[in-house]
Design a protein around this motif. Structure first.
Motif, short mmCIF file in Angstrom:
data_model
loop_
_atom_site.label_atom_id
_atom_site.label_comp_id
_atom_site.label_asym_id
_atom_site.label_seq_id
_atom_site.Cartn_x
_atom_site.Cartn_y
_atom_site.Cartn_z
N HIS A 1 47.75 69.11 -47.14
CA HIS A 1 46.64 70.05 -46.99
C HIS A 1 47.03 71.10 -45.96
CE1 HIS A 1 43.64 66.95 -48.52
NE2 HIS A 1 44.67 66.21 -48.18
N VAL A 2 46.73 72.36 -46.25
CA VAL A 2 46.97 73.45 -45.30
C VAL A 2 45.66 74.20 -45.10
CG1 VAL A 2 48.20 75.60 -44.83
CG2 VAL A 2 49.38 73.72 -45.99
N TYR A 3 45.24 74.31 -43.85
CA TYR A 3 44.11 75.16 -43.47
C TYR A 3 44.68 76.27 -42.58
CZ TYR A 3 41.10 71.27 -44.88
OH TYR A 3 40.48 70.28 -45.60
N TYR A 4 44.55 77.52 -43.01
CA TYR A 4 45.13 78.60 -42.23
C TYR A 4 44.21 79.82 -42.27
CZ TYR A 4 46.43 81.60 -46.12
OH TYR A 4 46.38 82.44 -47.19
N GLY A 5 44.40 80.71 -41.33
CA GLY A 5 43.67 81.97 -41.30
C GLY A 5 43.15 82.28 -39.92
N ASP A 6 42.40 83.38 -39.82
CA ASP A 6 41.88 83.81 -38.54
C ASP A 6 40.43 83.39 -38.31
OD1 ASP A 6 40.55 85.49 -40.28
OD2 ASP A 6 41.17 87.35 -39.31
N GLY A 7 39.87 82.62 -39.23
CA GLY A 7 38.48 82.20 -39.11
C GLY A 7 38.32 80.89 -38.35
N LYS A 8 37.07 80.61 -37.96
CA LYS A 8 36.74 79.38 -37.25
C LYS A 8 36.63 78.22 -38.24
CE LYS A 8 33.36 79.28 -34.36
NZ LYS A 8 33.88 78.52 -33.26
N ASP B 1 47.52 69.60 -35.99
CA ASP B 1 46.66 70.74 -35.73
C ASP B 1 47.41 71.83 -34.99
OD1 ASP B 1 44.24 72.17 -35.64
OD2 ASP B 1 43.76 71.35 -33.66
N GLU B 2 47.38 73.03 -35.55
CA GLU B 2 48.06 74.23 -35.02
C GLU B 2 49.59 74.11 -35.03
OE1 GLU B 2 46.55 77.00 -34.71
OE2 GLU B 2 44.47 76.37 -34.54
N VAL B 3 50.11 73.18 -35.80
CA VAL B 3 51.57 73.04 -35.88
C VAL B 3 52.21 74.28 -36.50
CG1 VAL B 3 51.76 71.87 -38.13
CG2 VAL B 3 53.43 71.40 -36.33
N ILE B 4 51.49 74.94 -37.40
CA ILE B 4 52.06 76.14 -38.03
C ILE B 4 52.36 77.19 -36.97
CG2 ILE B 4 51.65 78.03 -39.64
CD1 ILE B 4 49.85 76.09 -41.25
N ASP B 5 51.45 77.33 -35.99
CA ASP B 5 51.65 78.33 -34.95
C ASP B 5 52.76 77.96 -33.99
OD1 ASP B 5 49.65 79.73 -36.19
OD2 ASP B 5 48.10 79.23 -34.73
N ALA B 6 53.10 76.69 -33.93
CA ALA B 6 54.22 76.25 -33.09
C ALA B 6 55.56 76.60 -33.74
CB ALA B 6 54.14 74.75 -32.83
N CYS B 7 55.55 76.82 -35.06
CA CYS B 7 56.78 77.15 -35.78
C CYS B 7 56.95 78.66 -35.87
CB CYS B 7 56.73 76.58 -37.19
SG CYS B 7 56.67 74.79 -37.30
N VAL C 1 48.96 64.56 -45.29
CA VAL C 1 49.31 65.34 -44.11
C VAL C 1 48.47 66.61 -44.12
CG1 VAL C 1 51.13 66.52 -42.83
CG2 VAL C 1 51.66 64.43 -44.08
N VAL C 2 47.83 66.89 -42.99
CA VAL C 2 47.00 68.08 -42.84
C VAL C 2 47.62 68.94 -41.74
CG1 VAL C 2 44.68 68.95 -42.37
CG2 VAL C 2 44.97 66.68 -43.40
N VAL C 3 47.93 70.19 -42.08
CA VAL C 3 48.48 71.12 -41.10
C VAL C 3 47.54 72.32 -40.99
CG1 VAL C 3 50.86 70.39 -41.47
CG2 VAL C 3 49.98 72.33 -42.74
N THR C 4 47.43 72.85 -39.77
CA THR C 4 46.59 74.03 -39.56
C THR C 4 47.36 75.09 -38.79
OG1 THR C 4 45.63 73.40 -37.42
CG2 THR C 4 44.54 72.52 -39.40
N GLY C 5 46.87 76.31 -38.88
CA GLY C 5 47.46 77.42 -38.15
C GLY C 5 46.88 78.74 -38.61
#
Length: 163
Positions: free
Chosen positions: A9-16, A108-114, A136-140
Protein backbone atom coordinates in the motif's frame (compact mmCIF):
# COMPACT_ATOMS: atom_id res chain seq x y z
CA UNK A 1 -6.98 -15.66 -8.72
CA UNK A 2 -5.59 -12.31 -7.62
CA UNK A 3 -3.59 -12.42 -4.40
CA UNK A 4 -5.46 -11.24 -1.31
CA UNK A 5 -2.63 -10.88 1.20
CA UNK A 6 0.91 -9.61 1.16
CA UNK A 7 -0.05 -6.46 -0.71
CA UNK A 8 1.89 -3.20 -0.86
CA UNK A 9 0.00 0.00 0.00
CA UNK A 10 1.26 3.50 -0.82
CA UNK A 11 -0.26 6.67 0.65
CA UNK A 12 1.38 9.78 -0.79
CA UNK A 13 0.71 13.44 -1.46
CA UNK A 14 0.59 16.83 0.21
CA UNK A 15 -2.72 16.27 2.02
CA UNK A 16 -3.43 15.38 5.64
CA UNK A 17 -4.23 11.83 6.72
CA UNK A 18 -1.56 9.58 5.26
CA UNK A 19 -0.17 8.56 8.64
CA UNK A 20 -3.63 8.24 10.15
CA UNK A 21 -4.74 5.98 7.28
CA UNK A 22 -1.66 3.79 7.68
CA UNK A 23 -2.16 3.54 11.44
CA UNK A 24 -5.85 2.78 10.84
CA UNK A 25 -4.89 -0.36 8.90
CA UNK A 26 -2.51 -1.28 11.72
CA UNK A 27 -5.22 -0.81 14.36
CA UNK A 28 -7.71 -2.93 12.41
CA UNK A 29 -5.14 -5.69 12.09
CA UNK A 30 -4.15 -5.52 15.76
CA UNK A 31 -7.83 -5.53 16.69
CA UNK A 32 -8.03 -8.97 15.06
CA UNK A 33 -5.12 -10.20 17.18
CA UNK A 34 -2.51 -10.03 14.41
CA UNK A 35 1.02 -8.71 14.89
CA UNK A 36 2.03 -5.32 13.46
CA UNK A 37 5.35 -3.46 13.23
CA UNK A 38 5.36 0.32 12.79
CA UNK A 39 8.42 2.47 12.08
CA UNK A 40 8.33 6.21 11.51
CA UNK A 41 10.99 8.14 9.62
CA UNK A 42 11.94 11.82 9.88
CA UNK A 43 9.38 12.39 12.65
CA UNK A 44 9.61 13.18 16.34
CA UNK A 45 7.61 10.11 17.42
CA UNK A 46 5.23 11.93 19.76
CA UNK A 47 1.99 11.91 17.75
CA UNK A 48 -1.46 10.82 18.88
CA UNK A 49 -1.24 7.82 16.56
CA UNK A 50 1.92 6.64 18.33
CA UNK A 51 0.32 7.11 21.75
CA UNK A 52 -2.70 5.08 20.63
CA UNK A 53 -0.51 2.36 19.09
CA UNK A 54 1.35 1.93 22.38
CA UNK A 55 -1.92 0.64 23.87
CA UNK A 56 -1.97 -2.41 21.58
CA UNK A 57 0.20 -5.33 22.72
CA UNK A 58 0.06 -6.65 19.14
CA UNK A 59 1.86 -3.55 17.81
CA UNK A 60 5.62 -3.18 17.99
CA UNK A 61 6.81 0.40 17.54
CA UNK A 62 10.35 0.62 16.27
CA UNK A 63 11.81 3.73 17.84
CA UNK A 64 14.98 5.47 16.79
CA UNK A 65 16.14 8.01 14.33
CA UNK A 66 13.66 10.64 15.48
CA UNK A 67 14.32 14.00 13.91
CA UNK A 68 13.84 17.31 15.70
CA UNK A 69 14.70 19.55 12.73
CA UNK A 70 13.48 19.92 9.21
CA UNK A 71 16.01 18.38 6.86
CA UNK A 72 16.68 21.75 5.16
CA UNK A 73 17.82 23.08 8.56
CA UNK A 74 20.41 20.30 9.07
CA UNK A 75 24.14 20.72 8.60
CA UNK A 76 26.19 18.05 6.81
CA UNK A 77 27.07 16.18 10.01
CA UNK A 78 23.41 16.05 11.06
CA UNK A 79 22.40 14.82 7.62
CA UNK A 80 25.03 12.07 7.75
CA UNK A 81 23.83 10.99 11.20
CA UNK A 82 20.21 11.04 10.02
CA UNK A 83 21.16 8.80 7.09
CA UNK A 84 22.84 6.31 9.45
CA UNK A 85 19.84 6.41 11.78
CA UNK A 86 17.28 5.94 8.99
CA UNK A 87 19.15 2.99 7.52
CA UNK A 88 19.53 1.29 10.90
CA UNK A 89 15.89 2.05 11.75
CA UNK A 90 14.69 0.55 8.47
CA UNK A 91 16.86 -2.55 8.85
CA UNK A 92 15.54 -3.14 12.38
CA UNK A 93 11.90 -2.85 11.27
CA UNK A 94 12.49 -5.10 8.25
CA UNK A 95 14.23 -7.72 10.41
CA UNK A 96 11.35 -7.75 12.89
CA UNK A 97 8.86 -8.14 10.05
CA UNK A 98 10.83 -11.09 8.66
CA UNK A 99 11.54 -12.83 11.98
CA UNK A 100 8.20 -12.60 13.73
CA UNK A 101 4.70 -13.58 12.69
CA UNK A 102 3.92 -10.06 11.50
CA UNK A 103 0.90 -9.34 9.30
CA UNK A 104 1.45 -5.61 8.59
CA UNK A 105 4.59 -3.47 8.43
CA UNK A 106 3.99 0.30 8.38
CA UNK A 107 6.90 2.43 7.16
CA UNK A 108 5.59 5.93 7.80
CA UNK A 109 7.30 8.70 5.80
CA UNK A 110 9.88 6.24 4.49
CA UNK A 111 9.37 7.62 0.99
CA UNK A 112 10.62 11.01 2.14
CA UNK A 113 13.69 9.39 3.68
CA UNK A 114 14.62 8.06 0.23
CA UNK A 115 17.10 8.58 -1.32
CA UNK A 116 18.83 11.24 0.80
CA UNK A 117 18.73 9.29 4.08
CA UNK A 118 17.86 5.74 3.02
CA UNK A 119 18.95 4.17 -0.26
CA UNK A 120 15.89 3.40 -2.40
CA UNK A 121 17.52 0.03 -3.10
CA UNK A 122 17.14 -0.87 0.61
CA UNK A 123 13.39 -0.31 0.42
CA UNK A 124 12.79 -1.88 -2.98
CA UNK A 125 15.04 -4.84 -2.16
CA UNK A 126 12.96 -5.52 0.94
CA UNK A 127 9.69 -5.23 -0.99
CA UNK A 128 11.00 -7.68 -3.60
CA UNK A 129 11.93 -10.28 -0.97
CA UNK A 130 9.41 -9.67 1.85
CA UNK A 131 7.55 -12.59 3.42
CA UNK A 132 4.67 -13.69 1.20
CA UNK A 133 1.75 -12.77 3.47
CA UNK A 134 3.21 -9.53 4.85
CA UNK A 135 1.27 -6.36 4.00
CA UNK A 136 3.55 -3.33 3.73
CA UNK A 137 2.28 0.25 4.00
CA UNK A 138 4.54 3.12 2.97
CA UNK A 139 3.78 6.83 3.18
CA UNK A 140 5.37 10.03 1.95
CA UNK A 141 4.88 13.16 -0.07
CA UNK A 142 5.77 11.92 -3.55
CA UNK A 143 5.59 8.65 -5.50
CA UNK A 144 8.82 7.30 -6.99
CA UNK A 145 8.32 5.06 -10.01
CA UNK A 146 10.17 2.24 -8.23
CA UNK A 147 7.40 2.14 -5.61
CA UNK A 148 4.56 2.65 -8.08
CA UNK A 149 5.80 -0.42 -9.95
CA UNK A 150 5.64 -2.54 -6.77
CA UNK A 151 2.40 -1.19 -5.28
CA UNK A 152 -0.92 -2.98 -5.22
CA UNK A 153 -2.74 0.04 -3.75
CA UNK A 154 -1.83 3.65 -4.46
CA UNK A 155 -3.74 6.43 -2.72
CA UNK A 156 -2.95 10.03 -3.59
CA UNK A 157 -3.90 12.27 -0.68
CA UNK A 158 -4.29 15.79 -2.01
CA UNK A 159 -4.67 19.06 -0.17
CA UNK A 160 -7.71 21.05 -1.31
CA UNK A 161 -8.15 23.44 1.58
CA UNK A 162 -5.92 23.68 4.61
CA UNK A 163 -5.88 26.57 7.08
Amino acid sequence: MKKQTGLVHVYYGDGKGKTTAAFGLAFRCAGRGKRVVIAQFLKSGDSGEVTAAERFPEITLVHGGEVRKFTFQMNDAEKAQTARDCTAHFQKAAALAREEDVRILVLDEVIDACPAFLPMEELTGFLDTKPEGLEVVVTGHYLPQELADRADYISHVAKEKHP
